[in-house]
Design a protein around this motif. Sequence first.
Motif, PDB file in Angstrom:
ATOM      1  N   LYS A   1       7.828  10.540   9.442  1.00 32.92           N
ATOM      2  CA  LYS A   1       7.539  10.078   8.246  1.00 32.92           C
ATOM      3  C   LYS A   1       8.861   9.308   7.776  1.00 32.92           C
TER       4      LYS A   1
ATOM      5  N   ASP B   1      -4.068   5.458   9.469  1.00 32.78           N
ATOM      6  CA  ASP B   1      -4.313   6.132   8.201  1.00 32.78           C
ATOM      7  C   ASP B   1      -5.828   5.715   7.655  1.00 32.78           C
TER       8      ASP B   1
ATOM      9  N   GLY C   1       1.289   6.000  -6.696  1.00 33.01           N
ATOM     10  CA  GLY C   1       0.020   6.555  -7.131  1.00 33.01           C
ATOM     11  C   GLY C   1      -0.654   5.551  -8.350  1.00 33.01           C
TER      12      GLY C   1
ATOM     13  N   GLU D   1       0.574   5.118  -2.046  1.00 30.88           N
ATOM     14  CA  GLU D   1       1.074   6.494  -1.640  1.00 30.88           C
ATOM     15  C   GLU D   1       2.307   7.040  -2.464  1.00 30.88           C
ATOM     16  N   ARG D   2       3.350   6.003  -2.736  1.00 29.31           N
ATOM     17  CA  ARG D   2       4.336   6.678  -3.430  1.00 29.31           C
ATOM     18  C   ARG D   2       4.194   6.751  -4.735  1.00 29.31           C
TER      19      ARG D   2
ATOM     20  N   ASN E   1      -9.391   7.769   7.252  1.00 27.94           N
ATOM     21  CA  ASN E   1     -10.004   8.000   6.001  1.00 27.94           C
ATOM     22  C   ASN E   1     -11.687   7.130   5.677  1.00 27.94           C
TER      23      ASN E   1
ATOM     24  N   ARG F   1       0.890  -1.307  -0.054  1.00 28.64           N
ATOM     25  CA  ARG F   1      -0.026  -0.090   0.075  1.00 28.64           C
ATOM     26  C   ARG F   1       0.893   1.340  -0.010  1.00 28.64           C
ATOM     27  N   LYS F   2       2.038   1.214   0.914  1.00 24.61           N
ATOM     28  CA  LYS F   2       2.773   2.512   0.984  1.00 24.61           C
ATOM     29  C   LYS F   2       3.522   2.544  -0.504  1.00 24.61           C
TER      30      LYS F   2
ATOM     31  N   ASP G   1      -5.651   3.411  -6.398  1.00 26.49           N
ATOM     32  CA  ASP G   1      -6.355   4.129  -5.377  1.00 26.49           C
ATOM     33  C   ASP G   1      -6.526   3.555  -4.163  1.00 26.49           C
ATOM     34  N   GLU G   2      -6.886   4.116  -2.836  1.00 27.74           N
ATOM     35  CA  GLU G   2      -6.914   3.464  -1.696  1.00 27.74           C
ATOM     36  C   GLU G   2      -8.032   2.481  -1.342  1.00 27.74           C
TER      37      GLU G   2
END
Lengths: 195, 188
Positions: B164, A139, A48, A45-46, A143, A40-41, A51-52
């Motif tokens: 982070k 997180d 893209g 996130e990195r 969300n 996921r990270k 999507d979540e």
Amino acid sequence: METESKTKSQRSKLWTLFINMLYISTFTFGGGFVIVNFMRKAFVERLGWIDEDEMLDLIALAQSSPGAIAVNASILVGQRVAGFAGMAVSVLGTILPPMIILTIISFFYEAFATNKYVNLMLKGMQAGVAALILDVVFDLTINLSKRQRPVHVFMLAAAFVATFLFNVNVVFIILTAALIGVFLNLWDRKLVLLI
Amino acid sequence: MIYLQLFLSFLIVGLFSIGGGYAAMPIIQSEIVAKHGWLTVEEFSHLVTIAEMTPGPIVVNGATFVGNRIAGIPGAIIATLGSIFPALIIVSLLAYLYYRYKTLDTMNSILSSLRPVVIALIASAGLGILLNLLFGQKAQTIENLNWIGLVLFGAAFFAMRKLKWNPVLVMFLCGGLYLGIHLLLGSV
């Protein structure tokens, strides 16, 4: 010219996918859910690329299919990102590190398993792993509570109690949640009809 | 012949270990230890320890370990392929259905109900690891609490959430610090 740059970008995408899976798989100790957090990270996130919500759906699929969650998630992510070639590359990246490491270890496994320095190191790493997972959970929960209905937040709590405190079988929990989804949908439609 | 047996045995392991990780253990035990006798009970317990200590899914770890011991590196490759073969087919099929019916109203409602549950499962896995760090196999009382582990966990959480930092870096720092602190305290 254009097709050439297309294959080139496809190739670089496959390469990025492979390297990311290889990296994730090499450094992820502690089972499927840990690796899924790393994915996921990387991919949400990195890079893209996904999507979540879709990532959560893929995790649910990976979890409810037979086999290792990490391999299943890797199949799904690879397929999503670059089709059949993506799937092949992604799975290869995921299984190569454990295969190499286990092959080496199987030659001198007793020395490894009983070494106290190795054991302490691995014990300490659990702190980092637990922190990572709970960071991701924070997180995701924030969300979720922002945009889902209250019943879903309740389901999160209920599912947590069921699995953590009562050790209810995961497959059973997932099937129940799916059924609740069907009922919620019927309920919504009925309300629409009544109004 | 041995290759075919390895492939089929791990195909069964891959097919019936639903829910990942620990769900695979009893199936590996019945196929590999009880049915074929490829590992002794003691070797099996080593496998479990090693699988926990190394990266990668336990099914893949098990297939590589057993394959290597029975038929060398080709054995390891064939056993691993067997273990992921059912997933390749079933997961691809599910993915096809997912993308095809994702926009459907009912499917959407089901997926929205699954998402919070997935978060709960992840949370539960994380807390399980944390509890194992803090108490190991001992009773969960304050005397048994692993204070060093707790402080490390807090620091790691802060480093990831607020600062982070890279998770892999944080993980290795935790491992190194934990070992270092124990060496300093002379409790090794």
